[in-house]
Design a protein around this motif. Structure first.
Motif, PDB file in Angstrom:
ATOM      1  N   LEU A   1       0.839  -1.285   0.034  1.00 41.45           N
ATOM      2  CA  LEU A   1       0.062  -0.073   0.027  1.00 41.45           C
ATOM      3  C   LEU A   1       0.828   1.369   0.018  1.00 41.45           C
ATOM      4  N   HIS A   2       2.014   1.130   0.810  1.00 43.17           N
ATOM      5  CA  HIS A   2       2.953   2.274   1.007  1.00 43.17           C
ATOM      6  C   HIS A   2       3.509   2.767  -0.391  1.00 43.17           C
ATOM      7  N   LEU A   3       3.545   2.147  -1.377  1.00 38.13           N
ATOM      8  CA  LEU A   3       4.319   2.113  -2.585  1.00 38.13           C
ATOM      9  C   LEU A   3       3.156   2.436  -3.882  1.00 38.13           C
ATOM     10  N   GLN A   4       2.051   2.555  -3.489  1.00 39.69           N
ATOM     11  CA  GLN A   4       1.051   2.636  -4.319  1.00 39.69           C
ATOM     12  C   GLN A   4       0.465   4.201  -4.461  1.00 39.69           C
TER      13      GLN A   4
ATOM     14  N   ALA B   1       8.194  -7.664  14.594  1.00 36.98           N
ATOM     15  CA  ALA B   1       7.868  -6.908  13.609  1.00 36.98           C
ATOM     16  C   ALA B   1       8.437  -7.277  12.425  1.00 36.98           C
ATOM     17  N   ILE B   2       9.921  -7.538  12.296  1.00 33.80           N
ATOM     18  CA  ILE B   2      10.438  -7.736  11.314  1.00 33.80           C
ATOM     19  C   ILE B   2      10.087  -9.061  10.713  1.00 33.80           C
TER      20      ILE B   2
ATOM     21  N   PRO C   1       0.305  -1.108   5.818  1.00 37.24           N
ATOM     22  CA  PRO C   1       1.334  -0.756   6.854  1.00 37.24           C
ATOM     23  C   PRO C   1       1.534  -1.684   7.703  1.00 37.24           C
TER      24      PRO C   1
ATOM     25  N   GLY D   1       4.097  -2.146  13.849  1.00 37.44           N
ATOM     26  CA  GLY D   1       5.109  -2.632  14.496  1.00 37.44           C
ATOM     27  C   GLY D   1       5.194  -2.680  16.047  1.00 37.44           C
ATOM     28  N   ILE D   2       4.261  -1.976  16.679  1.00 34.12           N
ATOM     29  CA  ILE D   2       4.157  -2.187  18.098  1.00 34.12           C
ATOM     30  C   ILE D   2       3.013  -2.917  18.483  1.00 34.12           C
TER      31      ILE D   2
ATOM     32  N   TYR E   1      -6.548   1.445  18.014  1.00 33.49           N
ATOM     33  CA  TYR E   1      -5.664   1.757  16.751  1.00 33.49           C
ATOM     34  C   TYR E   1      -6.222   0.681  15.705  1.00 33.49           C
TER      35      TYR E   1
ATOM     36  N   TYR F   1      -7.432   1.854  12.035  1.00 27.53           N
ATOM     37  CA  TYR F   1      -6.786   1.061  10.673  1.00 27.53           C
ATOM     38  C   TYR F   1      -8.003   0.593  10.063  1.00 27.53           C
TER      39      TYR F   1
ATOM     40  N   SER G   1     -11.074   3.084   8.605  1.00 25.22           N
ATOM     41  CA  SER G   1     -10.293   3.725   7.639  1.00 25.22           C
ATOM     42  C   SER G   1     -10.264   3.166   6.332  1.00 25.22           C
ATOM     43  N   LEU G   2      -9.803   1.742   6.207  1.00 18.83           N
ATOM     44  CA  LEU G   2      -9.897   1.271   4.837  1.00 18.83           C
ATOM     45  C   LEU G   2     -11.153   0.859   4.534  1.00 18.83           C
TER      46      LEU G   2
ATOM     47  N   GLY H   1       2.604   5.933   1.166  1.00 17.55           N
ATOM     48  CA  GLY H   1       3.456   6.058   2.077  1.00 17.55           C
ATOM     49  C   GLY H   1       4.369   7.143   2.102  1.00 17.55           C
TER      50      GLY H   1
ATOM     51  N   THR I   1      -7.064   8.455  19.472  1.00 18.80           N
ATOM     52  CA  THR I   1      -6.231   7.341  19.242  1.00 18.80           C
ATOM     53  C   THR I   1      -4.913   7.567  19.377  1.00 18.80           C
TER      54      THR I   1
END
Lengths: 248, 248, 248, 248, 248, 248
Positions: free
Chosen positions: C3-6, C41-42, C61, C64-65, C88, C92, C95-96, D38, D84
């Motif tokens: 998503l981040h790269l679209q 997260a990795i 995205p 990560g926490i 959170y 998320y 929104s989507l 992103g 949030t």
């Protein structure tokens, strides 16, 4: 007619003839030298069940924990903070509203919960009042304290004049003795507890009322009077409930 | 030893020998054609009371409403939203921690509550973990599902193989029949309910499970097996509770 | 497809052929003597990206926490309280959902988050179940732990029998070594960490597990096994994701 | 020095020489015809990592989702509601404060987050200011927008005068082109986007800015300028961060 | 036209010609040696009332308490935490939206509130942006600081160059002296307060600014200049408000 | 002694002789055909200021918006939801407690706020009761309705027997006429408004009370009686406040 003992189909059938439900609400908190920690929940539940029987009405699950922060300095007391109670009552009511319930008659056993329960009703109503589209199902709520019904006050005035007090009263202890005769506690105590200014938090209450009573002499309680108090409360609440249901 | 039937002084005395408490937690939700709406609360409460007797331990008030959003398309079901339950459990535990209770053993009757109750424990622990001064009283919580104890699973496997399912099971219905023989419901139903993919919200659950059962045949339930299931659950939970209390 | 790269127009085009999205969710917390704080997260992110590639699906995205209160006694650990995570995840997903996404497949890398994520799903579903008008867009969520896929468990059983443990495992450390070969840490440690009773808060965990491992021997980790674990996880998750998307 | 790539022991060692941490904070939201969803997270993360390298400072996990309600009318945009985000930032900071971190330097990539992040800082400070005992560990937070550093503004003024705009700017698109050369999008667009009055919610923004740009011409973006912008931002932020750390 | 002095019918009549309302928002916090604790509320309210008169617009009740955590180390200061202010502003606006108000023009007197008020606006807008059905009434909010209007800055620059500072300024003190001539305080003080780095919480602010001033010399304040400042602010705000109302 | 008109040093000096403060709390809501929307705030503020003068006590900023959801069907009414009011009162009180104030005497002008304000007090007390370390500063709160003081009730009984009602009463309208003689409204109306069952939400109230009055005839109001009502209320509240302050 206890919701807990119905199937969903039986509940659905009930809704075809009535959209009202009785909700017992008590508290779990110290009740002086000989009072049970569950006093307020026990009384509210028992009386509600009798009202439900006589009014042929559904009774929901008992809300056994109330707003009891002021009793937390005595072992065993449990409180919902007001904001928690507001969320809890809101979910309880909105869940049943999904099914079509729209009249909620709370039979209350604890003075400390009155204000917060009133606030909870207003949180529910505020949702409705802020809803400009009218799509939210509207509900109507009412609360009645069993210990303030006319019949109960008459018996208390006759049996316990000047010794009723406002917490750990002989009346409520008597009712629990009637319901739980095996749990009658024999404890020595001074005749009447102190009754100074209004308490605030739990340390304050305990400093003012060292044994947990507030202006009361619950040593007077007997199961026999308890039985009459239940009958009196039920006798007053049944028509009141019916009037609530019938109101336009 | 039921907290509700103690005085505060008796509770205080108990705390001198134990700081552990058993908390029954159930749910108020549809349980198929012949199951009671209160099934999960009834089972958890009854079994908890027996565990308390045998372990000589305090039992707190039953949390009768659980996380049951998925059942809201069937009349009579009530849910606490997860955030409400987290606040509620938090207040329940923190109140008793004021008095010195620090080990909370939840006996649970509803699978749908497990995750949210786990989240509630972590909310409590997070308060402790974020408290750098160590002044907050630390508590330890545990939850056990009575229906997943070894003894219960053995009986269920023998009596109801392939017909136990995961909701409105013959096991839990049997237990309620044992506890409430007057509330046994005779309802015709297909032998085993459907068991497709995992449901999400209440509309989804109802579309997948039109009569409320999930893979189960509760028509098999009998009070006699219910009695054995209770004994088996209690037999497993008592030593488990004791181990929880004894752990360093 | 990240998503981040679209661009938004590319995302809009994607929605015409699919309304499903993969969400990597990990944690930022201590992972023993040689494990990276970002391990969960990795791993979740890397595996999710591979699943997205093979399934031709959008990947959102990384969260990560996670819920990691129990690790706060070790430097660098960060937690969301459960109530924060619920808010959170809710934002998320909602929104989507505005754009039309309605299937959310979370690939999770941290056991401690499972219950809270389940609670978050139920908070979302409760909104839907309490909505009597049906105007709220309904979503469906699922979570899968990559480390519990069949393929991963087979490799772990073969490579690390009795030394896998449940935190700071050789499996997850191996995966991070494969992904970040430059960040492989050489640290001496005892062969297998202790594995006593279940921990509660962070002080408790540290007292039970002084170096942060739980029953594991991550000194066994190698990038080569890490590579195979990734392939195994992806191999299992791709068809599982497709089945989730295809379900009626 | 990325927190994600450290062990807890390495993080503990870092804390002996510094209690400061850099926190990248971006957003996931539409960025016009050729900008990546992103963009704000990518830029903030990349620049933060470079600042961390040059300042020999710890960099925490990127907060990839920001306050982006105004972009929700474009596919792929995700928002945290302000409440949030306040809870999220609060948990992030208080977790690290447990370990001893007390200076948090946020490098921000999204103008829409500035006010809410400021509110989050004040929520943290309010905890401290309302704490009369001084037992709560006090923290200090700062935020800097990389795109408003002196060096960046100078380059932008020279390269994009009158075409920089305030959203989906050529500057930020250039930076992402430098970081992700494989994700450069070729999309035709009008030279400069409209720039009327301030938008409010997402429908309003889309009606004012149909393709998502705000007063900008991101078709001018090139990776080469992106590289210079990164260098300029890092060049300004490193000494600023050091001054923040050094302040009494 | 003050909402407080209207009947509901008069308010209803107003709504037929305008759906805009002016909202004064100030703070209750220390204002240095000779400044009133109510300075920010007093100024915002007075100026708002004048703007309402000249623009023939409705003025709502003053929000007299703002985000002032940083002043809590000085007696008399009161803060709303940011999350409280967000809820408060939300209720204020949503209540009036029920009646048809949809343009809210906040005239602000306190810099410390700006970010939180911005966050509150975004919380309101997020409700709208996440509402996919469009049934929620949409509102538009704006905030203006009276002390940053062109006219005010011109007078301040002329009268107080280098001595205006950013808190407990001669300008705001002058305005209160004009409004409350009976409450002018004569207090000796050093010419200009210190102005080091940015403060964080209340202890930090007090350590940096021992008498509560921030870079200012409010001993210069006179009612005469205060009168001119009010006129200047009103002169700038009236057309700005009208433009806000007129905007498509 | 108005907090708004003091400097922080004057407030600090006051705290050396008294830790008590008077807090006016009203509402902003319709008050029938000739009542001002600000009636409850105006009355509470004016009377509080007089009590403060006569008792030589500090008076805090007026809480001008109350719990008024039931009036939202009439233009101009504003409500705080109960949960918002609880947060707001909590911050107000805890802020002043930082400085040493510990007795809060609320003079209330609106019956609809009573329950919620009581809940807010209990939220504050619950913080104290759940604090096992005793480090939180303890406060004591009280609320008094000016319109229920003995003196006011005597005048009302004499002047308005059977026409006082419970909302938009001649008494409160008279007080506002005395305070704001320029804002006296001449509006024709039926002699006494209807007084059927208790209302719930705003639509319900309006359907029961079409012009906003509840059982009252505010056409009887005159400034002259208003003046006497103020004197009576102040006369009763001053000694009551002093007793509150003096209580051990």
């Amino acid at each position: 007619m206890l919701l807990h003992l119905q199937t969903w189909a039986e509940c659905e059938a009930y809704l075809k003839r009535s959209t009202a439900i009785i909700v017992p609400i008590g508290s779990t908190e110290q009740h002086g030298p000989n009072g049970l920690i569950g006093t307020d929940a026990i009384c509210a539940e028992y009386i509600s069940h009798r009202v439900g029987e006589q009014a042929d009405a559904m009774v929901g699950p008992t809300i056994g924990i109330g707003m009891a922060q002021h009793h937390l300095a005595f072992a065993g007391s449990i409180t919902m903070r007001p904001t928690t109670m507001i969320a809890y009552v809101r979910d309880y009511v909105r869940s049943l509203a999904v099914h079509g319930f729209d009249r909620f008659y709370f039979i209350n056993g604890h003075g400390g919960t009155v204000a917060t329960l009133g606030a909870a009703f207003n949180e529910l109503y505020a949702e409705q009042s802020l809803d400009t589209t009218g799509i939210l199902r509207r509900v109507r709520c009412e609360q009645r304290n069993w210990y303030e019904t006319t019949g109960v006050k008459a018996i208390s005035a006759k049996e316990y004049t000047g010794r009723e007090g406002s917490h750990a009263t002989p009346s409520e202890v008597a009712v629990t003795q009637f319901i739980h005769p095996d749990a009658i506690k024999r404890v020595g105590m001074e005749p009447v507890g102190p009754r100074p200014r209004r308490y605030t938090d739990s340390r304050d209450l305990r400093s003012l009322h060292p044994d947990g009573r507030i202006g009361s002499d619950p040593s007077l309680a007997t199961p026999e009077v308890g039985k009459r108090l239940v009958a009196a409360a039920v006798g007053d609440l049944v028509p009141d409930f019916k009037a609530f249901v019938a109101a336009a």
